[in-house]
Write a protein that holds these residues in place. Structure first.
Motif, PDB file in Angstrom:
ATOM      1  N   VAL A  45       0.838  -1.195   0.000  1.00 16.12           N
ATOM      2  CA  VAL A  45       0.000   0.000   0.000  1.00 16.12           C
ATOM      3  C   VAL A  45       0.875   1.247   0.000  1.00 16.12           C
ATOM      4  O   VAL A  45       2.028   1.233   0.428  1.00 16.12           O
ATOM      5  N   ASN A  46       0.293   2.321  -0.505  1.00 15.23           N
ATOM      6  CA  ASN A  46       0.929   3.637  -0.497  1.00 15.23           C
ATOM      7  C   ASN A  46       0.219   4.448   0.577  1.00 15.23           C
ATOM      8  O   ASN A  46      -0.886   4.941   0.357  1.00 15.23           O
ATOM      9  N   SER A  47       0.835   4.561   1.720  1.00 15.95           N
ATOM     10  CA  SER A  47       0.168   5.159   2.888  1.00 15.95           C
ATOM     11  C   SER A  47       0.557   6.612   3.118  1.00 15.95           C
ATOM     12  O   SER A  47       0.482   7.112   4.225  1.00 15.95           O
ATOM     13  N   THR A  48       0.977   7.292   2.056  1.00 10.03           N
ATOM     14  CA  THR A  48       1.400   8.689   2.191  1.00 10.03           C
ATOM     15  C   THR A  48       0.188   9.579   2.446  1.00 10.03           C
ATOM     16  O   THR A  48      -0.414  10.131   1.527  1.00 10.03           O
ATOM     17  N   ALA A  49      -0.164   9.696   3.722  1.00 10.95           N
ATOM     18  CA  ALA A  49      -1.281  10.572   4.133  1.00 10.95           C
ATOM     19  C   ALA A  49      -2.533  10.312   3.320  1.00 10.95           C
ATOM     20  O   ALA A  49      -3.278  11.225   2.993  1.00 10.95           O
ATOM     21  N   ALA A  50      -2.767   9.067   2.964  1.00  9.89           N
ATOM     22  CA  ALA A  50      -3.942   8.726   2.172  1.00  9.89           C
ATOM     23  C   ALA A  50      -4.757   7.678   2.914  1.00  9.89           C
ATOM     24  O   ALA A  50      -4.215   6.719   3.459  1.00  9.89           O
TER      25      ALA A  50
END
Length: 420
Positions: free
Chosen positions: A42-47
Protein backbone atom coordinates in the motif's frame (compact mmCIF):
# COMPACT_ATOMS: atom_id res chain seq x y z
CA UNK A 1 -52.17 -44.91 -2.64
CA UNK A 2 -50.93 -44.08 -6.13
CA UNK A 3 -52.75 -40.75 -6.12
CA UNK A 4 -50.90 -39.65 -2.97
CA UNK A 5 -47.42 -40.29 -4.41
CA UNK A 6 -47.33 -37.17 -6.65
CA UNK A 7 -48.54 -35.02 -3.73
CA UNK A 8 -45.79 -36.36 -1.47
CA UNK A 9 -43.13 -35.84 -4.11
CA UNK A 10 -44.36 -32.32 -4.86
CA UNK A 11 -44.24 -31.44 -1.16
CA UNK A 12 -40.73 -32.87 -0.90
CA UNK A 13 -39.54 -30.84 -3.90
CA UNK A 14 -41.05 -27.70 -2.39
CA UNK A 15 -39.15 -28.37 0.84
CA UNK A 16 -35.91 -28.73 -1.13
CA UNK A 17 -36.55 -25.41 -2.87
CA UNK A 18 -37.19 -23.71 0.47
CA UNK A 19 -33.97 -25.17 1.87
CA UNK A 20 -32.00 -23.82 -1.11
CA UNK A 21 -33.46 -20.37 -0.42
CA UNK A 22 -32.74 -20.59 3.29
CA UNK A 23 -29.16 -21.77 2.68
CA UNK A 24 -28.01 -19.81 -0.43
CA UNK A 25 -24.46 -19.48 -1.66
CA UNK A 26 -22.76 -17.16 0.85
CA UNK A 27 -20.85 -14.02 -0.06
CA UNK A 28 -18.67 -14.06 3.06
CA UNK A 29 -15.60 -16.26 3.07
CA UNK A 30 -12.43 -17.12 4.93
CA UNK A 31 -8.89 -16.85 3.62
CA UNK A 32 -8.80 -20.63 3.27
CA UNK A 33 -11.63 -20.50 0.70
CA UNK A 34 -9.44 -19.02 -2.07
CA UNK A 35 -6.99 -20.80 -4.30
CA UNK A 36 -4.69 -17.83 -5.06
CA UNK A 37 -3.20 -14.89 -3.21
CA UNK A 38 -0.82 -11.97 -3.81
CA UNK A 39 0.66 -9.40 -1.41
CA UNK A 40 -0.40 -5.78 -1.78
CA UNK A 41 2.08 -2.99 -1.07
CA UNK A 42 0.00 0.00 0.00
CA UNK A 43 0.93 3.64 -0.50
CA UNK A 44 0.17 5.16 2.89
CA UNK A 45 1.40 8.69 2.19
CA UNK A 46 -1.28 10.57 4.13
CA UNK A 47 -3.94 8.73 2.17
CA UNK A 48 -6.93 6.89 3.61
CA UNK A 49 -7.63 5.04 0.34
CA UNK A 50 -5.54 3.33 -2.36
CA UNK A 51 -6.18 2.21 -5.92
CA UNK A 52 -4.97 -1.22 -7.05
CA UNK A 53 -4.87 -2.21 -10.75
CA UNK A 54 -5.79 -5.84 -11.42
CA UNK A 55 -3.40 -7.83 -13.60
CA UNK A 56 -4.28 -10.07 -16.54
CA UNK A 57 -3.35 -13.08 -14.42
CA UNK A 58 -5.82 -12.16 -11.69
CA UNK A 59 -8.63 -11.36 -14.13
CA UNK A 60 -8.10 -14.63 -16.00
CA UNK A 61 -8.40 -16.67 -12.79
CA UNK A 62 -11.41 -14.91 -11.27
CA UNK A 63 -15.03 -15.43 -12.11
CA UNK A 64 -16.62 -13.14 -14.69
CA UNK A 65 -17.09 -9.72 -13.13
CA UNK A 66 -14.41 -10.57 -10.51
CA UNK A 67 -17.03 -11.72 -8.02
CA UNK A 68 -14.56 -13.77 -6.00
CA UNK A 69 -12.02 -11.05 -5.16
CA UNK A 70 -11.36 -10.40 -1.48
CA UNK A 71 -8.94 -8.07 0.29
CA UNK A 72 -7.63 -8.80 3.77
CA UNK A 73 -5.66 -6.87 6.38
CA UNK A 74 -4.16 -9.79 8.22
CA UNK A 75 -7.22 -11.99 8.81
CA UNK A 76 -9.70 -9.12 8.62
CA UNK A 77 -11.71 -8.70 5.40
CA UNK A 78 -11.68 -5.11 4.15
CA UNK A 79 -14.23 -3.55 1.77
CA UNK A 80 -13.46 -2.43 -1.76
CA UNK A 81 -15.18 -1.13 -4.88
CA UNK A 82 -14.42 -2.11 -8.45
CA UNK A 83 -13.40 0.92 -10.52
CA UNK A 84 -13.53 0.79 -14.32
CA UNK A 85 -12.93 3.32 -17.07
CA UNK A 86 -16.65 4.12 -16.99
CA UNK A 87 -16.28 5.39 -13.43
CA UNK A 88 -13.65 7.86 -14.65
CA UNK A 89 -15.80 8.87 -17.60
CA UNK A 90 -18.62 9.87 -15.25
CA UNK A 91 -16.65 13.04 -14.58
CA UNK A 92 -16.38 13.90 -18.29
CA UNK A 93 -18.34 16.89 -19.55
CA UNK A 94 -18.34 18.75 -22.85
CA UNK A 95 -17.95 22.52 -22.62
CA UNK A 96 -17.51 25.21 -25.25
CA UNK A 97 -14.04 26.73 -24.96
CA UNK A 98 -13.27 30.42 -24.51
CA UNK A 99 -11.24 31.57 -27.52
CA UNK A 100 -8.49 34.03 -26.51
CA UNK A 101 -6.87 34.71 -29.89
CA UNK A 102 -7.77 33.85 -33.46
CA UNK A 103 -6.05 34.65 -36.74
CA UNK A 104 -4.07 33.36 -39.71
CA UNK A 105 -0.34 32.91 -40.06
CA UNK A 106 1.80 33.71 -43.13
CA UNK A 107 0.85 30.37 -44.75
CA UNK A 108 -2.86 31.02 -44.35
CA UNK A 109 -3.24 28.49 -41.54
CA UNK A 110 -5.98 29.29 -39.04
CA UNK A 111 -4.69 29.56 -35.45
CA UNK A 112 -6.80 29.63 -32.30
CA UNK A 113 -5.70 29.90 -28.69
CA UNK A 114 -8.26 28.60 -26.20
CA UNK A 115 -8.50 28.68 -22.42
CA UNK A 116 -8.89 25.42 -20.49
CA UNK A 117 -10.95 25.77 -17.27
CA UNK A 118 -8.76 25.67 -14.17
CA UNK A 119 -8.01 22.21 -12.77
CA UNK A 120 -9.55 20.37 -15.72
CA UNK A 121 -7.98 17.63 -17.81
CA UNK A 122 -8.52 17.24 -21.54
CA UNK A 123 -8.54 14.06 -23.60
CA UNK A 124 -10.49 15.24 -26.66
CA UNK A 125 -11.66 18.40 -28.37
CA UNK A 126 -13.98 19.02 -31.29
CA UNK A 127 -14.08 21.73 -33.94
CA UNK A 128 -17.46 23.47 -34.26
CA UNK A 129 -18.25 24.45 -37.84
CA UNK A 130 -21.15 24.64 -40.25
CA UNK A 131 -18.84 24.26 -43.26
CA UNK A 132 -19.57 21.45 -45.73
CA UNK A 133 -17.44 19.39 -48.07
CA UNK A 134 -13.99 20.12 -46.69
CA UNK A 135 -10.98 18.29 -45.33
CA UNK A 136 -8.26 19.77 -43.07
CA UNK A 137 -5.39 18.60 -40.87
CA UNK A 138 -5.10 19.92 -37.31
CA UNK A 139 -2.12 20.33 -34.96
CA UNK A 140 -2.65 20.97 -31.24
CA UNK A 141 -0.11 22.46 -28.82
CA UNK A 142 -0.21 23.11 -25.08
CA UNK A 143 1.30 25.82 -22.91
CA UNK A 144 1.45 27.02 -19.31
CA UNK A 145 2.18 30.65 -20.22
CA UNK A 146 1.08 31.25 -23.85
CA UNK A 147 4.75 31.65 -24.81
CA UNK A 148 6.36 28.20 -24.68
CA UNK A 149 4.32 25.68 -26.64
CA UNK A 150 4.60 21.86 -26.62
CA UNK A 151 3.16 19.75 -29.45
CA UNK A 152 0.43 17.39 -28.26
CA UNK A 153 -0.74 15.94 -31.58
CA UNK A 154 -0.03 16.50 -35.28
CA UNK A 155 -1.93 15.93 -38.50
CA UNK A 156 -5.24 14.90 -37.00
CA UNK A 157 -7.84 15.08 -39.75
CA UNK A 158 -11.26 16.74 -39.61
CA UNK A 159 -13.61 16.56 -42.56
CA UNK A 160 -17.12 16.78 -43.94
CA UNK A 161 -17.82 14.84 -47.14
CA UNK A 162 -21.57 15.37 -47.41
CA UNK A 163 -21.74 15.55 -51.22
CA UNK A 164 -19.82 12.29 -51.51
CA UNK A 165 -22.23 10.63 -49.04
CA UNK A 166 -19.39 9.89 -46.67
CA UNK A 167 -18.79 10.54 -43.00
CA UNK A 168 -18.21 13.68 -40.91
CA UNK A 169 -15.43 13.81 -38.34
CA UNK A 170 -14.65 16.89 -36.23
CA UNK A 171 -13.02 15.32 -33.13
CA UNK A 172 -9.30 15.49 -32.26
CA UNK A 173 -7.97 13.03 -29.66
CA UNK A 174 -5.22 14.18 -27.29
CA UNK A 175 -2.98 12.55 -24.72
CA UNK A 176 -4.60 13.35 -21.38
CA UNK A 177 -3.28 16.80 -20.46
CA UNK A 178 -3.99 19.69 -18.10
CA UNK A 179 -2.29 22.58 -19.91
CA UNK A 180 -4.25 25.77 -19.14
CA UNK A 181 -3.83 26.95 -22.75
CA UNK A 182 -4.22 25.08 -26.02
CA UNK A 183 -3.32 26.31 -29.49
CA UNK A 184 -4.97 24.81 -32.55
CA UNK A 185 -3.41 25.16 -36.00
CA UNK A 186 -5.92 24.23 -38.69
CA UNK A 187 -3.73 23.85 -41.77
CA UNK A 188 -4.78 25.41 -45.05
CA UNK A 189 -3.64 22.43 -47.14
CA UNK A 190 -6.88 20.55 -47.62
CA UNK A 191 -9.92 20.67 -49.82
CA UNK A 192 -12.97 22.96 -49.88
CA UNK A 193 -13.83 26.13 -48.00
CA UNK A 194 -13.60 26.03 -44.22
CA UNK A 195 -14.44 28.33 -41.32
CA UNK A 196 -14.35 27.70 -37.59
CA UNK A 197 -17.32 28.63 -35.39
CA UNK A 198 -15.77 27.50 -32.12
CA UNK A 199 -14.15 24.68 -30.15
CA UNK A 200 -15.65 22.29 -27.57
CA UNK A 201 -13.56 20.53 -24.92
CA UNK A 202 -14.12 17.14 -23.27
CA UNK A 203 -13.22 17.93 -19.66
CA UNK A 204 -12.37 15.52 -16.88
CA UNK A 205 -12.24 16.28 -13.17
CA UNK A 206 -10.19 13.15 -12.55
CA UNK A 207 -6.47 13.25 -13.35
CA UNK A 208 -5.91 9.49 -13.31
CA UNK A 209 -4.91 8.15 -16.72
CA UNK A 210 -5.82 4.49 -17.10
CA UNK A 211 -3.32 2.75 -19.33
CA UNK A 212 -4.76 0.51 -22.04
CA UNK A 213 -3.17 -2.93 -22.37
CA UNK A 214 -2.65 -4.48 -25.79
CA UNK A 215 -4.16 -7.97 -25.85
CA UNK A 216 -2.36 -10.94 -27.30
CA UNK A 217 -4.44 -13.41 -29.29
CA UNK A 218 -4.35 -16.27 -31.79
CA UNK A 219 -6.10 -16.26 -35.15
CA UNK A 220 -8.37 -19.32 -35.16
CA UNK A 221 -9.96 -18.83 -38.58
CA UNK A 222 -9.89 -16.48 -41.54
CA UNK A 223 -12.19 -16.53 -44.56
CA UNK A 224 -13.65 -14.44 -47.38
CA UNK A 225 -16.98 -15.74 -48.64
CA UNK A 226 -19.93 -14.01 -50.29
CA UNK A 227 -18.40 -10.56 -49.88
CA UNK A 228 -17.75 -10.96 -46.13
CA UNK A 229 -14.23 -10.95 -44.73
CA UNK A 230 -14.23 -12.85 -41.43
CA UNK A 231 -11.63 -13.31 -38.67
CA UNK A 232 -12.00 -15.37 -35.48
CA UNK A 233 -9.73 -14.64 -32.50
CA UNK A 234 -8.83 -16.49 -29.31
CA UNK A 235 -7.61 -14.26 -26.46
CA UNK A 236 -6.33 -17.37 -24.60
CA UNK A 237 -8.25 -16.58 -21.41
CA UNK A 238 -11.57 -15.10 -20.39
CA UNK A 239 -12.45 -11.97 -18.43
CA UNK A 240 -9.89 -9.65 -20.08
CA UNK A 241 -11.53 -6.32 -21.03
CA UNK A 242 -11.35 -5.44 -24.74
CA UNK A 243 -12.56 -1.96 -25.67
CA UNK A 244 -10.87 -1.23 -29.00
CA UNK A 245 -10.18 -3.24 -32.15
CA UNK A 246 -8.05 -1.59 -34.82
CA UNK A 247 -7.13 -2.78 -38.31
CA UNK A 248 -3.78 -1.81 -39.82
CA UNK A 249 -3.97 -1.52 -43.59
CA UNK A 250 -2.35 0.42 -46.42
CA UNK A 251 -5.61 0.43 -48.38
CA UNK A 252 -7.10 3.81 -49.27
CA UNK A 253 -10.38 5.07 -50.68
CA UNK A 254 -12.61 2.46 -49.09
CA UNK A 255 -15.63 2.44 -46.79
CA UNK A 256 -16.77 -0.79 -45.16
CA UNK A 257 -19.34 -1.70 -42.56
CA UNK A 258 -17.87 -3.91 -39.84
CA UNK A 259 -19.43 -6.07 -37.11
CA UNK A 260 -17.93 -7.66 -33.99
CA UNK A 261 -19.30 -10.79 -32.35
CA UNK A 262 -18.40 -12.40 -28.99
CA UNK A 263 -18.57 -15.94 -27.64
CA UNK A 264 -17.40 -17.74 -24.52
CA UNK A 265 -17.28 -21.16 -26.22
CA UNK A 266 -16.41 -20.44 -29.88
CA UNK A 267 -19.83 -21.81 -30.87
CA UNK A 268 -22.62 -19.46 -29.81
CA UNK A 269 -22.05 -15.90 -31.04
CA UNK A 270 -23.72 -12.62 -30.04
CA UNK A 271 -23.26 -9.36 -31.93
CA UNK A 272 -21.38 -6.94 -29.74
CA UNK A 273 -20.68 -3.84 -31.85
CA UNK A 274 -20.75 -2.43 -35.34
CA UNK A 275 -19.32 0.58 -37.11
CA UNK A 276 -17.60 2.00 -40.16
CA UNK A 277 -14.03 1.49 -41.34
CA UNK A 278 -12.86 3.93 -43.98
CA UNK A 279 -9.90 5.73 -45.52
CA UNK A 280 -10.27 8.57 -48.01
CA UNK A 281 -7.24 9.87 -49.88
CA UNK A 282 -8.02 13.42 -51.00
CA UNK A 283 -5.23 15.66 -52.31
CA UNK A 284 -2.42 15.45 -49.74
CA UNK A 285 -4.55 14.43 -46.78
CA UNK A 286 -6.01 11.15 -45.63
CA UNK A 287 -9.22 10.90 -43.61
CA UNK A 288 -9.21 7.59 -41.78
CA UNK A 289 -11.28 5.57 -39.32
CA UNK A 290 -9.66 2.22 -38.58
CA UNK A 291 -10.86 1.54 -35.02
CA UNK A 292 -14.03 -0.01 -33.63
CA UNK A 293 -15.24 0.52 -30.07
CA UNK A 294 -16.63 -2.43 -28.10
CA UNK A 295 -17.08 -3.72 -24.56
CA UNK A 296 -16.11 -7.36 -24.13
CA UNK A 297 -14.60 -9.64 -21.51
CA UNK A 298 -15.06 -13.04 -23.16
CA UNK A 299 -12.43 -15.28 -24.70
CA UNK A 300 -13.48 -15.42 -28.36
CA UNK A 301 -14.16 -12.51 -30.74
CA UNK A 302 -15.11 -12.45 -34.40
CA UNK A 303 -14.68 -9.56 -36.85
CA UNK A 304 -16.80 -9.38 -40.00
CA UNK A 305 -16.01 -6.81 -42.68
CA UNK A 306 -18.81 -6.41 -45.21
CA UNK A 307 -17.09 -5.88 -48.58
CA UNK A 308 -20.19 -6.43 -50.75
CA UNK A 309 -18.89 -6.45 -54.36
CA UNK A 310 -15.57 -4.84 -53.49
CA UNK A 311 -12.23 -6.62 -53.25
CA UNK A 312 -11.30 -7.73 -49.70
CA UNK A 313 -9.14 -5.37 -47.67
CA UNK A 314 -5.46 -6.21 -47.40
CA UNK A 315 -5.04 -6.10 -43.61
CA UNK A 316 -1.46 -6.18 -42.34
CA UNK A 317 -2.28 -6.42 -38.65
CA UNK A 318 -5.14 -6.36 -36.18
CA UNK A 319 -4.68 -4.82 -32.76
CA UNK A 320 -6.91 -5.15 -29.69
CA UNK A 321 -6.62 -3.34 -26.39
CA UNK A 322 -8.50 -2.83 -23.14
CA UNK A 323 -8.18 -1.24 -19.72
CA UNK A 324 -7.98 -3.44 -16.64
CA UNK A 325 -10.23 -2.43 -13.72
CA UNK A 326 -8.91 -1.22 -10.37
CA UNK A 327 -9.94 -1.69 -6.77
CA UNK A 328 -10.34 1.26 -4.42
CA UNK A 329 -10.05 0.31 -0.75
CA UNK A 330 -9.29 1.81 2.69
CA UNK A 331 -5.67 1.62 3.83
CA UNK A 332 -4.45 0.19 7.11
CA UNK A 333 -0.63 0.44 7.00
CA UNK A 334 -0.22 -1.34 10.36
CA UNK A 335 -1.26 -4.71 8.90
CA UNK A 336 -0.17 -6.71 5.87
CA UNK A 337 -2.64 -6.39 3.00
CA UNK A 338 -3.28 -9.30 0.62
CA UNK A 339 -5.54 -9.98 -2.33
CA UNK A 340 -7.26 -13.38 -2.60
CA UNK A 341 -9.21 -14.93 -5.46
CA UNK A 342 -10.16 -18.23 -7.07
CA UNK A 343 -13.50 -19.53 -5.78
CA UNK A 344 -16.17 -20.20 -8.40
CA UNK A 345 -18.88 -20.91 -5.81
CA UNK A 346 -18.93 -17.63 -3.94
CA UNK A 347 -21.16 -14.63 -4.59
CA UNK A 348 -20.02 -11.03 -4.99
CA UNK A 349 -19.74 -9.06 -1.74
CA UNK A 350 -21.88 -5.99 -1.08
CA UNK A 351 -19.89 -3.17 0.53
CA UNK A 352 -20.97 0.39 1.38
CA UNK A 353 -17.97 1.80 -0.51
CA UNK A 354 -19.59 0.72 -3.79
CA UNK A 355 -22.37 3.25 -3.20
CA UNK A 356 -20.17 6.29 -2.62
CA UNK A 357 -17.20 5.61 -4.92
CA UNK A 358 -18.73 8.02 -7.45
CA UNK A 359 -18.00 10.89 -5.03
CA UNK A 360 -14.32 10.03 -4.70
CA UNK A 361 -11.65 12.17 -6.31
CA UNK A 362 -9.47 9.44 -7.81
CA UNK A 363 -6.83 12.02 -8.76
CA UNK A 364 -5.90 12.28 -5.07
CA UNK A 365 -5.82 8.54 -4.38
CA UNK A 366 -2.35 6.94 -4.73
CA UNK A 367 -1.71 3.60 -6.41
CA UNK A 368 -0.86 0.46 -4.47
CA UNK A 369 1.16 -2.29 -6.14
CA UNK A 370 0.40 -6.00 -6.46
CA UNK A 371 3.11 -8.56 -5.83
CA UNK A 372 3.62 -11.95 -7.47
CA UNK A 373 0.64 -14.29 -7.42
CA UNK A 374 1.06 -17.66 -5.72
CA UNK A 375 -1.01 -20.64 -4.64
CA UNK A 376 -2.67 -20.01 -1.29
CA UNK A 377 -1.06 -22.44 1.18
CA UNK A 378 -4.07 -22.15 3.47
CA UNK A 379 -6.55 -23.11 0.73
CA UNK A 380 -9.03 -25.84 1.63
CA UNK A 381 -11.76 -26.80 -0.78
CA UNK A 382 -15.24 -26.46 0.70
CA UNK A 383 -18.35 -27.23 -1.27
CA UNK A 384 -20.54 -24.31 -0.18
CA UNK A 385 -23.19 -24.72 -2.84
CA UNK A 386 -26.81 -25.19 -1.71
CA UNK A 387 -27.64 -28.72 -0.59
CA UNK A 388 -29.82 -29.30 -3.64
CA UNK A 389 -26.97 -28.43 -6.02
CA UNK A 390 -24.50 -30.64 -4.17
CA UNK A 391 -26.98 -33.51 -4.37
CA UNK A 392 -28.34 -33.03 -7.87
CA UNK A 393 -28.55 -36.82 -8.24
CA UNK A 394 -31.37 -36.76 -5.68
CA UNK A 395 -33.41 -34.28 -7.74
CA UNK A 396 -32.83 -36.35 -10.84
CA UNK A 397 -33.99 -39.44 -8.94
CA UNK A 398 -37.09 -37.59 -7.78
CA UNK A 399 -37.88 -36.61 -11.36
CA UNK A 400 -37.53 -40.24 -12.45
CA UNK A 401 -39.88 -41.35 -9.67
CA UNK A 402 -42.40 -38.65 -10.60
CA UNK A 403 -42.33 -39.67 -14.27
CA UNK A 404 -42.71 -43.36 -13.43
CA UNK A 405 -45.56 -42.60 -11.03
CA UNK A 406 -47.35 -40.55 -13.69
CA UNK A 407 -46.92 -43.34 -16.22
CA UNK A 408 -48.38 -45.83 -13.75
CA UNK A 409 -51.36 -43.56 -13.12
CA UNK A 410 -51.90 -43.07 -16.87
CA UNK A 411 -51.66 -46.82 -17.62
CA UNK A 412 -54.11 -47.65 -14.83
CA UNK A 413 -56.50 -44.97 -16.04
CA UNK A 414 -56.36 -46.31 -19.61
CA UNK A 415 -56.97 -49.87 -18.41
CA UNK A 416 -59.89 -48.73 -16.29
CA UNK A 417 -61.45 -46.84 -19.22
CA UNK A 418 -60.92 -49.87 -21.53
CA UNK A 419 -62.52 -52.26 -19.07
CA UNK A 420 -65.57 -50.05 -18.79
Amino acid sequence: MSKSIPHILASFSLCMMILSIIFPIPAYAAISDFRYRAPVTVNSTAASYNLLELTDEVLGQTEIGSLDLRLYNGNEEIPYALVTERDFDIATQVERAKILNQGKDAQGNLQLEVLVPSGQWIKQLAIITSAKNFIRSVNVEGSHNQQDWITLTENSTIFDLTDEQKSRHFEVNLPQTNFPYLRLIINNDGKGDFHCDGVSLSLQNQAVALNATERSFSMLAQSNNDGVQEYTFDLHQSHLPVEELEIITDAVNFNRRAEIYASDNNKDWDQLAQGELFSYQLDKLTAKQSMLKLNSNVRYLKLKIINQDNAPLDIRRIRMSGTNPLLVFPVNPTKETSLYWGNHQIQAPIYDIEKFKGNMDFSKIPLASLGAATENDAYQFKDIRPWTERNSWLLQGILVIVVVSLLIIIVRSIRKISSE
